[in-house]
Design an enzyme around this catalytic site. Sequence first.
Site, PDB file in Angstrom:
ATOM      1  N   HIS A 139      -6.207  -5.323  -0.376  1.00 15.28           N
ATOM      2  CA  HIS A 139      -5.589  -5.436  -1.701  1.00 15.28           C
ATOM      3  C   HIS A 139      -4.126  -5.035  -1.576  1.00 15.28           C
ATOM      4  O   HIS A 139      -3.804  -3.892  -1.257  1.00 15.28           O
ATOM      5  CB  HIS A 139      -6.305  -4.523  -2.694  1.00 15.28           C
ATOM      6  CG  HIS A 139      -5.642  -4.462  -4.040  1.00 15.28           C
ATOM      7  ND1 HIS A 139      -5.563  -5.553  -4.877  1.00 15.28           N
ATOM      8  CD2 HIS A 139      -5.004  -3.443  -4.677  1.00 15.28           C
ATOM      9  CE1 HIS A 139      -4.919  -5.202  -5.978  1.00 15.28           C
ATOM     10  NE2 HIS A 139      -4.564  -3.928  -5.882  1.00 15.28           N
ATOM     11  N   GLY A 154      -1.174  -0.106  -2.312  1.00 10.11           N
ATOM     12  CA  GLY A 154      -1.185   0.904  -3.365  1.00 10.11           C
ATOM     13  C   GLY A 154      -2.244   0.575  -4.390  1.00 10.11           C
ATOM     14  O   GLY A 154      -2.736  -0.554  -4.469  1.00 10.11           O
ATOM     15  N   SER A 156      -4.153  -0.205  -7.909  1.00 13.61           N
ATOM     16  CA  SER A 156      -3.877  -1.220  -8.920  1.00 13.61           C
ATOM     17  C   SER A 156      -2.996  -0.643 -10.027  1.00 13.61           C
ATOM     18  O   SER A 156      -3.223   0.464 -10.509  1.00 13.61           O
ATOM     19  CB  SER A 156      -5.198  -1.724  -9.507  1.00 13.61           C
ATOM     20  OG  SER A 156      -4.980  -2.746 -10.434  1.00 13.61           O
ATOM     21  N   VAL A 158       0.284   0.070  -9.748  1.00 11.13           N
ATOM     22  CA  VAL A 158       1.389   0.912  -9.285  1.00 11.13           C
ATOM     23  C   VAL A 158       2.718   0.165  -9.278  1.00 11.13           C
ATOM     24  O   VAL A 158       3.789   0.778  -9.221  1.00 11.13           O
ATOM     25  CB  VAL A 158       1.067   1.484  -7.885  1.00 11.13           C
ATOM     26  CG1 VAL A 158       1.266   0.423  -6.809  1.00 11.13           C
ATOM     27  CG2 VAL A 158       1.897   2.729  -7.589  1.00 11.13           C
ATOM     28  N   LYS A 160       3.175  -3.218  -7.477  1.00 13.26           N
ATOM     29  CA  LYS A 160       3.366  -4.103  -6.314  1.00 13.26           C
ATOM     30  C   LYS A 160       3.819  -5.498  -6.751  1.00 13.26           C
ATOM     31  O   LYS A 160       4.777  -6.055  -6.197  1.00 13.26           O
ATOM     32  CB  LYS A 160       2.061  -4.196  -5.506  1.00 13.26           C
ATOM     33  CG  LYS A 160       1.554  -2.869  -4.968  1.00 13.26           C
ATOM     34  CD  LYS A 160       0.300  -3.037  -4.133  1.00 13.26           C
ATOM     35  CE  LYS A 160      -0.871  -3.571  -4.932  1.00 13.26           C
ATOM     36  NZ  LYS A 160      -1.337  -2.619  -5.981  1.00 13.26           N
ATOM     37  N   ASP A 178      -1.987  -9.735  -4.588  1.00  7.97           N
ATOM     38  CA  ASP A 178      -3.318  -9.252  -4.976  1.00  7.97           C
ATOM     39  C   ASP A 178      -4.270  -9.145  -3.787  1.00  7.97           C
ATOM     40  O   ASP A 178      -4.820  -8.079  -3.518  1.00  7.97           O
ATOM     41  CB  ASP A 178      -3.937 -10.122  -6.072  1.00  7.97           C
ATOM     42  CG  ASP A 178      -5.170  -9.470  -6.667  1.00  7.97           C
ATOM     43  OD1 ASP A 178      -5.091  -8.270  -7.002  1.00  7.97           O
ATOM     44  OD2 ASP A 178      -6.215 -10.129  -6.773  1.00  7.97           O
ATOM     45  N   ARG A 244      12.328  12.749   3.896  1.00  8.40           N
ATOM     46  CA  ARG A 244      13.706  12.721   3.401  1.00  8.40           C
ATOM     47  C   ARG A 244      14.708  12.345   4.490  1.00  8.40           C
ATOM     48  O   ARG A 244      15.811  11.899   4.190  1.00  8.40           O
ATOM     49  CB  ARG A 244      14.077  14.088   2.800  1.00  8.40           C
ATOM     50  CG  ARG A 244      13.177  14.484   1.647  1.00  8.40           C
ATOM     51  CD  ARG A 244      13.645  15.735   0.962  1.00  8.40           C
ATOM     52  NE  ARG A 244      14.937  15.532   0.293  1.00  8.40           N
ATOM     53  CZ  ARG A 244      15.486  16.434  -0.510  1.00  8.40           C
ATOM     54  NH1 ARG A 244      14.863  17.581  -0.744  1.00  8.40           N
ATOM     55  NH2 ARG A 244      16.660  16.191  -1.068  1.00  8.40           N
TER      56      ARG A 244
END
Length: 310
Positions: A139, A154, A156, A158, A160, A178, A244
């Site tokens: 996915h 990620g 569903s 989020v 994408k 998807d 970072r």
Amino acid sequence: MFYTTVGKIIKELNLECLTEISNIEERKIKDMNLNRPALQLMGFFEYFDEQRVQIIGISEMAYLKTMTKTQRRNAIEKLFQRDIPCVIITSNQEPFDEFLEFSKKYGIPLLRTSEVTTRFMTNLSTFLTHELAPRITRHGTLVNVYGEGVLMLGESGVGKSETALELVKRGHILVADDAVEIRKVSEKTLVGEAPEIIRHLIEIRGIGILDVKNLFGVGCVKDSERIDLVIQLETWKTDKEYERLGLHDQYIEILGIKVPTLVIPVRPGRNLAIIVEVAAMNNRQKKMGYNAAKALTERLQRQMSRNGNE
């Protein structure tokens, strides 16, 4: 075990059927390797792999011409007695009558192509490598960004698909949304593509299904793409430390292949499309031998060394 069929290679490679075989559409091919049966025509069948497609080129046909009719008949029959997927004659050569006879007798498809042997074997090998490669479905969303295949993963919702849509608007290329079918086409290469039923489509909540090819043009979509970078999008967690500096490369393993990965935290106000663009360019730069984080570290070390000497 993945497989393709003789019927499929006939359609994909535009092959001519020289004999009518009843089960030709369903006859399975399970081995991506090919065989030119020169040794087998000489009678040597030790280590012979019956699952491979047999290719008869100009050399094999020339050798058969040196035989007597009885020798040739025996040699060809021994080949067709094996449970091979099919026999393909290249360069538009005319088959001996024995090829046609034993193809019908043993139910082995006899095919022909006008292409020369080397070129045809390259094309067939490429097709079989794709069709028989180990694969999984994940996915996610796959986009070509500056020539880098970026797979966004990620949960569903989020972001994408929205990020992919913004990237398309910025001139990049959508491959899959998807669901992404990932194939291991070599020991170091993963290729992703969309299932055919949802190819070139993208789902945006609040709008619905969009056809990217029709909306933005054929230049904004692609059927498949090598996966060079995996970006995992997740909701920003205040109690989690995120990278970072970028000194330590992280990898995710897919089908036994390690792919560089980044975890990108998502929160309102962050322009994910720009972040993905920069991540793709930075990944490409690393492959070319330059790492900005390491360059900064070396610069600091030199500065500290100079300060110590003073």
